[in-house]
Design an enzyme around this catalytic site. Sequence first.
Site, short mmCIF file in Angstrom:
data_model
loop_
_atom_site.label_atom_id
_atom_site.label_comp_id
_atom_site.label_asym_id
_atom_site.label_seq_id
_atom_site.Cartn_x
_atom_site.Cartn_y
_atom_site.Cartn_z
N CYS A 1 0.86 -1.19 0.00
CA CYS A 1 0.00 0.00 0.00
C CYS A 1 0.90 1.23 0.00
O CYS A 1 2.07 1.13 -0.35
CB CYS A 1 -0.99 -0.02 1.17
SG CYS A 1 -0.22 0.04 2.80
N ASN B 1 2.30 1.47 4.28
CA ASN B 1 2.60 0.19 4.95
C ASN B 1 2.31 0.23 6.45
O ASN B 1 2.99 -0.42 7.25
CB ASN B 1 4.06 -0.27 4.69
CG ASN B 1 4.33 -1.73 5.06
OD1 ASN B 1 5.47 -2.07 5.40
ND2 ASN B 1 3.34 -2.59 5.01
N CYS C 1 -1.40 0.87 7.35
CA CYS C 1 -2.85 0.63 7.50
C CYS C 1 -3.30 -0.63 6.73
O CYS C 1 -3.57 -1.67 7.34
CB CYS C 1 -3.66 1.82 7.01
SG CYS C 1 -3.36 3.34 7.95
N ARG C 2 -3.37 -0.53 5.40
CA ARG C 2 -3.98 -1.60 4.62
C ARG C 2 -3.10 -2.82 4.41
O ARG C 2 -3.54 -3.97 4.62
CB ARG C 2 -4.42 -1.06 3.25
CG ARG C 2 -5.55 -0.05 3.33
CD ARG C 2 -5.72 0.72 2.03
NE ARG C 2 -4.55 1.54 1.75
CZ ARG C 2 -4.33 2.22 0.63
NH1 ARG C 2 -5.23 2.16 -0.34
NH2 ARG C 2 -3.24 2.95 0.48
N SER C 3 -1.86 -2.62 3.97
CA SER C 3 -1.05 -3.81 3.63
C SER C 3 -0.63 -4.64 4.85
O SER C 3 -0.63 -5.86 4.75
CB SER C 3 0.14 -3.46 2.73
OG SER C 3 1.04 -2.60 3.34
N ASP D 1 -8.39 4.07 1.41
CA ASP D 1 -7.35 4.24 2.42
C ASP D 1 -7.96 4.70 3.75
O ASP D 1 -8.42 5.84 3.86
CB ASP D 1 -6.33 5.26 1.91
CG ASP D 1 -5.04 5.18 2.68
OD1 ASP D 1 -5.08 4.74 3.85
OD2 ASP D 1 -3.99 5.55 2.13
P1 4NP Z 1 -1.77 2.90 4.02
O1 4NP Z 1 -2.32 4.30 4.57
O2 4NP Z 1 -1.23 3.16 2.65
O3 4NP Z 1 -2.97 2.01 3.99
O4 4NP Z 1 -0.72 2.45 5.01
C1 4NP Z 1 -1.51 5.45 4.66
C2 4NP Z 1 -0.65 5.60 5.72
C3 4NP Z 1 0.10 6.74 5.83
C4 4NP Z 1 0.00 7.73 4.86
C5 4NP Z 1 -0.84 7.56 3.79
C6 4NP Z 1 -1.60 6.43 3.69
N1 4NP Z 1 0.76 8.92 4.98
O5 4NP Z 1 0.60 9.82 4.13
O6 4NP Z 1 1.54 9.06 5.92
#
Ligand code: 4NP
Length: 155
Positions: free
Chosen positions: A8, A11, A13-15, A124
């Site tokens: 994702c 790294n 939240c989703r993955s 997200d």
């Molecule tokens: P993820 O979510 O891609 O599902 O881990 C996010 C986590 C952090 C950020 C963006 C999306 N960020 O911009 O810090």
Amino acid sequence: MIRVLFVCLGNICRSPMAEAVFLQMVREAKLDDRIEVDSAGTGDWHVGNVPHKGTLAVLKKNGVPVDSRARQVKLADLTAFDFIVTMDERNSRDVLELSREAPRAQVARLLDYVPDAVEKNVPDPYYTGDFDGVYQLVRVGCTRLLEHIRQSFDI
Ligand code: 4NP
């Protein structure tokens, strides 16, 4: 070994959620000697961090163990892994931009393994806050992904 990498953006939240859910399914199917699971982010902001508290909470609530630290996806992942399973179109584009060559890994979104899914991107929860909704999508996607791998490798 069949190697699966969930990707994702951050790294956190989703993955890592998909990694934990899929690993639990793999263990329950007694396939952990055949299938290896990891996750990574296209961005580097959270390298070394534990998952987001929303991901930790939803996994705990559903009895899914989690043990991962964020890392950034790298060029070598395109050859080291058989399946790179992204959460959305942007992740797939960013992964494919790591190399001009066709990757050895099969790069597809998690919900591409769900034929009847209308929306193929996992939203997200870092922005939406809907970790429960993402958990449901991740479960469906991981179930179908495991079926796909079992059929492909006759395991
Ligand atoms: P993820 O979510 O891609 O599902 O881990 C996010 C986590 C952090 C950020 C963006 C999306 N960020 O911009 O810090």
